[in-house]
Motif scaffolding. Structure first.
Motif, short mmCIF file in Angstrom:
data_model
loop_
_atom_site.label_atom_id
_atom_site.label_comp_id
_atom_site.label_asym_id
_atom_site.label_seq_id
_atom_site.Cartn_x
_atom_site.Cartn_y
_atom_site.Cartn_z
N LEU A 38 -38.81 62.71 69.80
CA LEU A 38 -38.48 64.12 69.57
C LEU A 38 -39.73 64.90 69.18
O LEU A 38 -39.98 65.98 69.69
CB LEU A 38 -37.45 64.26 68.45
CG LEU A 38 -35.99 64.02 68.79
CD1 LEU A 38 -35.14 64.39 67.60
CD2 LEU A 38 -35.56 64.80 70.01
N PHE A 39 -40.47 64.35 68.24
CA PHE A 39 -41.76 64.92 67.92
C PHE A 39 -42.67 63.81 67.44
O PHE A 39 -42.22 62.75 67.01
CB PHE A 39 -41.66 66.04 66.87
CG PHE A 39 -41.32 65.56 65.48
CD1 PHE A 39 -42.30 65.07 64.63
CD2 PHE A 39 -40.02 65.59 65.03
CE1 PHE A 39 -41.99 64.63 63.36
CE2 PHE A 39 -39.69 65.15 63.75
CZ PHE A 39 -40.68 64.66 62.91
N LEU B 49 -41.10 66.29 72.46
CA LEU B 49 -40.22 65.80 73.53
C LEU B 49 -40.96 64.92 74.54
O LEU B 49 -41.03 65.25 75.72
CB LEU B 49 -39.54 66.98 74.24
CG LEU B 49 -38.61 67.83 73.35
CD1 LEU B 49 -38.14 69.05 74.12
CD2 LEU B 49 -37.42 67.03 72.86
N ARG C 168 -37.99 59.13 66.84
CA ARG C 168 -37.70 58.75 68.22
C ARG C 168 -36.41 57.95 68.31
O ARG C 168 -35.89 57.46 67.32
CB ARG C 168 -38.88 57.96 68.80
CG ARG C 168 -39.27 56.75 68.00
CD ARG C 168 -40.72 56.36 68.23
NE ARG C 168 -40.88 55.55 69.44
CZ ARG C 168 -41.97 54.81 69.68
NH1 ARG C 168 -42.97 54.78 68.81
NH2 ARG C 168 -42.07 54.11 70.78
N LEU D 27 -37.13 58.47 73.80
CA LEU D 27 -37.58 59.85 73.65
C LEU D 27 -38.17 60.02 72.25
O LEU D 27 -37.52 59.65 71.26
CB LEU D 27 -36.41 60.82 73.84
CG LEU D 27 -36.75 62.30 73.76
CD1 LEU D 27 -37.55 62.75 74.98
CD2 LEU D 27 -35.49 63.14 73.63
#
Lengths: 169, 183
Positions: free
Chosen positions: B175-176, B156, B40, B173
């Motif tokens: 990302l995963f 996301l 993140r 954010l």
């Protein structure tokens, strides 16, 4: 420093790869993370996407893009193309494989502004590639690479925790 | 406290209350919990160092509810690129899976049978050297949470950050985020 004229073949490759990927059998779509360690555009999180196709039993070509997600979404974007070699066996039949890739990368957005920025060469090894186009799915895990900034004559590292590829056809 | 802060605080409180509510609920999950890992980053105005954070921790999810299924986690957030272990944070959080859809449009991207389970999460992250009070409240929307029999995959996931005064202080954010049931 490479002049723009000398970059033309690489751009042509970048443009042709996605078109060829859609025309050839076994086109693949890839998504993943991309980490720059000690080089590249700068600190942040980056997402990676690609379109690939098989050139032969062991070779594949991928057109790829890397975009900054944080701290400034889209602030830096890199486009490129890579040539990959399945090390342990044919890409379609070797479920547990290893992938070595050579790529040219070109910054196309730098600090939020479009335009050509630094160019890079990259050599990357994906030690664990699980799945094949035959099964419609492949995961590349713990990929690590060397990134060479052509203009700055500087080496750094890249790292992808996970790249997931789908082969819908 | 402005209206955004009030709304964010209400959302966080609702997530915590919903997570605590089904203490005696059935059915129990065959799993108790496992490990969670994510990558993140945070926005420029968040006051957190720019770079990529590696997030590793443990989670528990004792129930298997079709609606409002709760889970909790404790994690460490380590700035890995550039590597700054001195700026590592500890994070406590709760998640609420809103519902679970077995027939969903993202089935094709998964190898296994999967369910789409959007979730909301609230967490408190702080640097141990600054004390737990000087932390950041993270409100996260896991719109793309895919569940399999032994894992959860989030893609996301955007976050709203509030400082210790509960004023909006940026965004983040993930990302995963992958969670694997281990015990």
């Amino acid at each position: 420093m490479i002049k723009t004229g000398k970059r033309a073949p690489f751009f042509l490759l970048c443009l042709l790869a996605p078109a060829a990927a859609m025309a050839a059998p076994e086109p693949g779509v890839s998504l993943g993370t991309w980490s720059f360690a000690g080089g590249g555009p700068g600190p942040g999180t980056y997402a990676y996407g690609g379109l690939s196709l098989g050139l032969s039993g062991r070779l594949e070509l991928e057109a790829l893009g890397v975009a900054e997600m944080t701290p400034s979404p889209g602030g830096d974007v890199i486009a490129g193309a890579s040539l990959g070699l399945s090390v342990l066996g044919p890409r379609d039949s070797t479920y547990f494989n290893m992938l070595a890739e050579l790529a040219f990368l070109q910054s196309v957005v730098t600090d939020g502004g479009p335009g050509l920025g630094p160019s890079y060469l990259m050599l990357r090894l994906s030690p664990l590639a699980i799945g094949t186009p035959y099964y419609g799915h492949r995961d590349r895990m713990f990929s690590i690479g060397v990134l060479y900034d052509i203009g700055a004559d500087h080496f750094s590292a890249v790292w992808n925790v996970l790249i997931v590829s789908w082969y819908p056809f | 406290m402005n209206s955004v802060s009030r709304l964010a605080l209400s959302a966080a409180a609702a997530i915590v209350v919903a997570a605590a509510a089904p203490v005696a609920a059935e059915p129990r999950s065959p799993w108790l919990g496992g490990s969670v890992v994510s990558v993140r980053g945070f926005s420029e105005d968040s006051g957190l160092p720019a770079g990529e954070y590696f997030d590793l921790g443990l989670f528990v999810e004792p129930f298997r509810l079709k609606f409002l299924n709760p889970s909790a986690s404790v994690r460490s957030l380590i700035p890995q690129f550039p590597f700054r272990p001195g700026s590592s944070m500890i994070e406590f959080g709760v998640d609420i899976d809103l519902f679970s859809l077995r027939d969903h449009p993202l089935k094709g991207i998964m190898r296994q049978e999967s369910a789409l389970g959007p979730a909301l999460a609230a967490s408190w992250a702080f640097e141990p050297s600054r004390g737990i009070a000087a932390g950041t409240l993270c409100l996260t929307a896991h719109a793309l949470r895919l569940r399999t029999g032994d894992a959860r995959y989030n893609l996301l996931s955007p976050e709203l950050l509030l400082d210790s005064g509960l004023n909006p202080s940026g965004w983040g954010l993930r990302l995963f985020e992958f969670s694997y049931f281990l015990f």
